[in-house]
Design a protein around this motif. Sequence first.
Motif, PDB file in Angstrom:
ATOM      1  N   VAL A   7      43.853  56.030  38.137  1.00 41.79           N
ATOM      2  CA  VAL A   7      44.384  54.831  38.781  1.00 41.79           C
ATOM      3  C   VAL A   7      45.875  54.718  38.468  1.00 41.79           C
ATOM      4  N   ILE A   8      46.698  54.659  39.506  1.00 40.41           N
ATOM      5  CA  ILE A   8      48.140  54.557  39.312  1.00 40.41           C
ATOM      6  C   ILE A   8      48.686  53.203  39.752  1.00 40.41           C
ATOM      7  N   ASN A   9      47.850  52.423  40.447  1.00 41.93           N
ATOM      8  CA  ASN A   9      48.274  51.083  40.866  1.00 41.93           C
ATOM      9  C   ASN A   9      47.049  50.298  41.311  1.00 41.93           C
ATOM     10  N   ASN A  10      47.052  48.984  41.089  1.00 42.93           N
ATOM     11  CA  ASN A  10      45.954  48.170  41.615  1.00 42.93           C
ATOM     12  C   ASN A  10      46.409  46.728  41.844  1.00 42.93           C
ATOM     13  N   ALA A  11      45.630  46.021  42.625  1.00 40.91           N
ATOM     14  CA  ALA A  11      45.871  44.606  42.930  1.00 40.91           C
ATOM     15  C   ALA A  11      44.509  43.942  43.039  1.00 40.91           C
ATOM     16  N   PHE A  12      44.204  43.044  42.120  1.00 42.09           N
ATOM     17  CA  PHE A  12      42.854  42.490  42.053  1.00 42.09           C
ATOM     18  C   PHE A  12      42.830  40.991  42.311  1.00 42.09           C
ATOM     19  N   ILE A  13      41.623  40.484  42.518  1.00 45.43           N
ATOM     20  CA  ILE A  13      41.399  39.061  42.777  1.00 45.43           C
ATOM     21  C   ILE A  13      41.128  38.360  41.448  1.00 45.43           C
ATOM     22  N   GLU A  14      41.851  37.286  41.189  1.00 43.71           N
ATOM     23  CA  GLU A  14      41.637  36.527  39.950  1.00 43.71           C
ATOM     24  C   GLU A  14      40.218  35.950  39.925  1.00 43.71           C
ATOM     25  N   LYS A  15      39.680  35.764  38.712  1.00 47.67           N
ATOM     26  CA  LYS A  15      38.295  35.328  38.562  1.00 47.67           C
ATOM     27  C   LYS A  15      38.024  33.980  39.234  1.00 47.67           C
ATOM     28  N   ARG A  29      36.686  51.851  51.582  1.00 51.11           N
ATOM     29  CA  ARG A  29      35.628  52.236  50.648  1.00 51.11           C
ATOM     30  C   ARG A  29      36.089  52.154  49.196  1.00 51.11           C
ATOM     31  N   SER A  30      35.108  52.054  48.307  1.00 50.79           N
ATOM     32  CA  SER A  30      35.404  52.193  46.889  1.00 50.79           C
ATOM     33  C   SER A  30      35.750  53.651  46.613  1.00 50.79           C
ATOM     34  N   TYR A  31      36.341  53.902  45.460  1.00 55.74           N
ATOM     35  CA  TYR A  31      36.700  55.279  45.113  1.00 55.74           C
ATOM     36  C   TYR A  31      35.463  56.176  45.083  1.00 55.74           C
ATOM     37  N   ALA A  32      34.372  55.678  44.486  1.00 56.68           N
ATOM     38  CA  ALA A  32      33.166  56.503  44.357  1.00 56.68           C
ATOM     39  C   ALA A  32      32.607  56.901  45.718  1.00 56.68           C
ATOM     40  N   GLU A  33      32.536  55.946  46.648  1.00 54.31           N
ATOM     41  CA  GLU A  33      31.988  56.252  47.979  1.00 54.31           C
ATOM     42  C   GLU A  33      32.916  57.158  48.773  1.00 54.31           C
ATOM     43  N   ALA A  34      34.200  56.944  48.633  1.00 56.39           N
ATOM     44  CA  ALA A  34      35.153  57.795  49.347  1.00 56.39           C
ATOM     45  C   ALA A  34      35.157  59.198  48.755  1.00 56.39           C
ATOM     46  N   MET A  82      44.320  58.864  46.902  1.00 59.81           N
ATOM     47  CA  MET A  82      43.507  57.943  47.682  1.00 59.81           C
ATOM     48  C   MET A  82      43.936  56.502  47.483  1.00 59.81           C
ATOM     49  N   ILE A  83      43.991  55.775  48.583  1.00 60.04           N
ATOM     50  CA  ILE A  83      44.175  54.330  48.582  1.00 60.04           C
ATOM     51  C   ILE A  83      42.811  53.742  48.891  1.00 60.04           C
ATOM     52  N   CYS A  84      42.219  53.036  47.938  1.00 55.58           N
ATOM     53  CA  CYS A  84      40.838  52.572  48.071  1.00 55.58           C
ATOM     54  C   CYS A  84      40.759  51.048  48.192  1.00 55.58           C
ATOM     55  N   ALA A  85      39.605  50.586  48.669  1.00 59.18           N
ATOM     56  CA  ALA A  85      39.347  49.145  48.812  1.00 59.18           C
ATOM     57  C   ALA A  85      40.488  48.445  49.532  1.00 59.18           C
ATOM     58  N   ASN A  86      40.964  49.076  50.606  1.00 58.93           N
ATOM     59  CA  ASN A  86      42.030  48.533  51.456  1.00 58.93           C
ATOM     60  C   ASN A  86      43.377  48.417  50.757  1.00 58.93           C
ATOM     61  N   GLY A  87      43.551  49.126  49.647  1.00 59.67           N
ATOM     62  CA  GLY A  87      44.823  49.064  48.946  1.00 59.67           C
ATOM     63  C   GLY A  87      44.727  48.389  47.597  1.00 59.67           C
ATOM     64  N   ALA A  88      43.529  47.939  47.234  1.00 55.46           N
ATOM     65  CA  ALA A  88      43.352  47.291  45.936  1.00 55.46           C
ATOM     66  C   ALA A  88      43.507  48.289  44.797  1.00 55.46           C
ATOM     67  N   GLU A  89      43.288  49.546  45.090  1.00 49.19           N
ATOM     68  CA  GLU A  89      43.372  50.585  44.057  1.00 49.19           C
ATOM     69  C   GLU A  89      43.979  51.841  44.650  1.00 49.19           C
ATOM     70  N   VAL A  90      44.914  52.441  43.930  1.00 50.75           N
ATOM     71  CA  VAL A  90      45.520  53.706  44.330  1.00 50.75           C
ATOM     72  C   VAL A  90      45.272  54.717  43.226  1.00 50.75           C
ATOM     73  N   ARG A  91      44.778  55.883  43.613  1.00 54.14           N
ATOM     74  CA  ARG A  91      44.495  56.940  42.635  1.00 54.14           C
ATOM     75  C   ARG A  91      45.213  58.224  43.025  1.00 54.14           C
ATOM     76  N   ASN A  92      45.625  58.970  42.009  1.00 58.23           N
ATOM     77  CA  ASN A  92      46.270  60.256  42.279  1.00 58.23           C
ATOM     78  C   ASN A  92      45.202  61.302  42.544  1.00 58.23           C
ATOM     79  N   VAL A  93      45.630  62.530  42.802  1.00 53.65           N
ATOM     80  CA  VAL A  93      44.693  63.580  43.180  1.00 53.65           C
ATOM     81  C   VAL A  93      43.688  63.880  42.069  1.00 53.65           C
ATOM     82  N   SER A  94      44.032  63.530  40.824  1.00 53.57           N
ATOM     83  CA  SER A  94      43.118  63.742  39.697  1.00 53.57           C
ATOM     84  C   SER A  94      42.133  62.595  39.518  1.00 53.57           C
ATOM     85  N   GLY A  95      42.292  61.533  40.321  1.00 52.20           N
ATOM     86  CA  GLY A  95      41.381  60.403  40.234  1.00 52.20           C
ATOM     87  C   GLY A  95      41.836  59.307  39.294  1.00 52.20           C
TER      88      GLY A  95
END
Length: 293
Positions: A77-85, A44-49, A62-75
């Motif tokens: 973003v501490i790490n991400n991996a995205f798809i190039e345009k 799920r996306s962060y908002a839906e989760a 939370m690890i969101c979007a299968n690992g594309a985004e990692v957020r700490n307990v405060s929400g």
Amino acid sequence: MIKCIATDMDGTLLNGKMEVSEQNIQAVKEAQAQGIEVVVATGRSYAEARYALDQADIHCPMICANGAEVRNVSGEVINNAFIEKETAARIFQALKEIGLYFEIHTAEGTFTDDYEKALDIMVNIFLTAHSEIPQDQIREAAKIRFTKGLLQLVDSYEEVIHKEDMVVYKFLAFSFEQEKLDKAREQLSLIHDLAISSSGSENIEITHLDAQKGVALEHFIKEKGIVFEETMAIGDNFNDVSMLQRVGFPVAMGNADPEVKTLCNYVTATNDEHGVAAVIERFIGVKNHENFS
């Protein structure tokens, strides 16, 4: 000794009604009270989760979007991996030509270009598990994704993909025609640096190769000074495999895909039988539970 528990959401922490049961809530909180790091790892996306976890009053990284985004307990973003345009544009074109309905997860939320199709998909998926619930009731529940801003409607996906500074995390494609999903897998597998998985028989999930739950979990526990041998992962489907294969305590849900079960040392109860609570109670010593093997 277990120092971290990573749990999937849909089909795992959430029951068939898309809720966290009281048993699961209490087990998670008791694990946290014992100093165990609990992290939700979801497609799920962060908002839906976050929406589902807020209803359960659960607060955790939370690890969101299968690992594309990692957020700490405060929400944050501490790490991400995205798809190039350029790659996102190729994925878009392939899915469009095959005729698949899909949604795009980004750092600015999740987008659809078809309101009615988005509702129909959610209704049909929910009906497969809860045929006893009236369809109009399910449809009203599905509209929450729009009314709460969890899913945003756009005229065209091009405006999402080509928007300046837009960060694309994941494409989530749906179909009840397996041939179309197989064709998409085949074509997209030819694109470099993509991970293709699924969270159900009716979908495929496309992310950057580094955007996998196992990869994100590895970075997360390393920052906490925890190793995989001290980590439990709980899941039910193929987008959970990357973390189940890495941890010292891999747990499959009772409702997990049979192939996923073969990868795990332990099988707990189903998501409608509070399987997450069962396995936490078994290993953390909260209390005994019958639904575990």
